[in-house]
Enzyme design. Sequence first.
Site, short mmCIF file in Angstrom:
data_model
loop_
_atom_site.label_atom_id
_atom_site.label_comp_id
_atom_site.label_asym_id
_atom_site.label_seq_id
_atom_site.Cartn_x
_atom_site.Cartn_y
_atom_site.Cartn_z
CG ASN A 1 64.03 34.59 56.79
OD1 ASN A 1 64.89 34.22 57.60
ND2 ASN A 1 62.94 33.89 56.54
CG PHE B 1 82.92 19.93 54.13
CD1 PHE B 1 83.63 18.75 54.33
CD2 PHE B 1 82.94 20.88 55.14
CE1 PHE B 1 84.34 18.54 55.50
CE2 PHE B 1 83.65 20.69 56.32
CZ PHE B 1 84.35 19.51 56.49
CG HIS C 1 72.90 33.77 83.62
ND1 HIS C 1 73.65 32.97 82.79
CD2 HIS C 1 71.85 33.02 84.03
CE1 HIS C 1 73.08 31.78 82.71
NE2 HIS C 1 71.98 31.78 83.46
CB CYS D 1 76.73 30.83 82.16
SG CYS D 1 76.04 31.37 80.58
CG HIS E 1 58.28 40.43 57.19
ND1 HIS E 1 58.76 40.68 55.92
CD2 HIS E 1 58.23 39.08 57.29
CE1 HIS E 1 58.97 39.55 55.28
NE2 HIS E 1 58.67 38.55 56.08
N GLY F 1 65.78 34.23 52.22
CA GLY F 1 64.50 33.57 52.39
C GLY F 1 63.31 34.48 52.58
CB ALA F 2 62.89 38.17 52.76
CD GLU G 1 44.50 45.58 49.70
OE1 GLU G 1 45.41 44.99 49.09
OE2 GLU G 1 44.23 46.79 49.54
#
Length: 560
Positions: free
Chosen positions: A183, A335, A265, A226, A196, A189-190, A85
């Site tokens: 997310n 803001f 690094h 760095c 997942h 936002g999931a 599915e």
Amino acid sequence: MRTKTVGGKRRSLINPNSPFTLSALETDEEEDPNPIYRKSTVWNEWVIFKQDKTKKASDFKGKSTYNTNPSRNKPCVYCIGHEDECSEEIFRVPFDEPNWKIRVVESPNPAVLRSLDDGFVLDGGEVLDGFGIHDVVIESPVHSEQLLDLTPKDVGEVFIAFSNRIRELVHLESIKYVQVFKNHGEKAGAAMSHSHSQILGLPIVPNNVSARLGNMKDFFYQTGKCCICDIQLEDLLIDSSTYFFSLVPFAASFPFEIWVVPRYHSAHFHELDDEMALDLGGLMRTTLRKMSFQLNNPPYNFMIHTSPLRGDGSELAYSHWFIQIIPQLIPTTGFELGTGSHINPVLPEDAAKILREVIVPVFAHERRMVGFLPPTKIVDYSDAFTTKEVFPTREYLLNWARAIGREHGFTVIIQRSDNGGLKKRIGRKTTVILGCERSGKYRQYKDALARKTGTKKCGCPFRLRGRPVRNGDGWKVNVVCGFHNHEVIETAIGSTYAGRLSGEEKSLVDDLTRSNYKPKDILQTLKERNEENLTSIKQIYNLRQQLKRSRLELEMENSA
């Protein structure tokens, strides 16, 4: 600070002209600390730190995502057994195995389309065709398991899946940057509650990525270092491992923002090897658990910030990949949207100290899993419970399901029951949800001490749904999920649910106890009366103690 009361006012005992006076020392205990500005080297943005007067740093909590699970009573296309599915599969781990641990599939709702021409320019270079690669990484075959529930090895394998997929996308000349992100929770936002992550391959290098690399490049040319390797860990460190460390950044844009950074690094995330991935899996699991326990399992996002795939090689000197984790604790206001700068109510040093001191409880069932091998295979019991039979009553259905469960070595329990309400409100239907006794999870109260107790709960996804037939004459049952994520037992004797006694049987135990019958004789009497009785001798002893306490309490009430 030492103070004394003079004329009804609190005065400091420290001489303000003393050479030993700290400039940052407050002269009034109730005075609010002044807001401060900090600039992020990586993002080249100013952050305002203004501590909240109404609550301490440790009081910040997220809105728990425990119950945001819209798929618990209907099939989820990401669950094992529903592969047909789901959208097209790219690969799985282990490879070509029906009992998979991780699947990488095409996104069912892609933001970009792989079917379009790769990078076709539509309008003078300012508009491109919506080409790209959008994949989903299903982190577990079990719906109820989240990333922090997995073992360090399994979390590490998720990161290896990310790395392997990016290596495949490197061969597509049109893909210039790959963003890996997760997310967790609806607020973050999931769209799916099944755990997942997502991978998005783009034919462009986004502006934020270009700006980040430009800021790292400027720092490198100014200092010869760095900017990530040069991070000062004092007071900001949360935890560390052999190859990675976690910290709260000096100019964190969000409260309790966390970075997980490679010690050595490295410009590209997909250079991660298996040994480093396993080490990363352990640290990520610990970090997510600390965040979840302290902040009430908040919605969160994590992003892997890496280098573009088509660099000229110069970025290898100054670019350093890292993982950014942002718990969703406060809203984004006008803001922030207008200026690009953030107001953070929690100082990074305070957030790091709180997270560093969090002790994640290890429950008994997790201690037992040390050295424990998971089930060799996930068995599907869907066929055993698939039937077209119409049961005359709800009780007939329950007894049938429990009997089938006992035959296969597990106990079926009622997880949820709804009679539709007295007024049969719209959207509510008469239903009963059945599951395995090992479904769900043990949840520790946040302010309580972790108890050293055992629990059988392991988030077993097995689920049945019973409903009345449309004409109201009888009940039918459907299989929602037929899989178990644990080994089934050879015998149900001693099971808490299977060995429960009815009210009539409890009365018989009470009468026999009063007649000075021994526990073994009581158990034998019960089994002679009911051949299907699965009560153990331990349950007889426990019931005898309960009855004894009840009699003593009753005698005390009567004597009073």
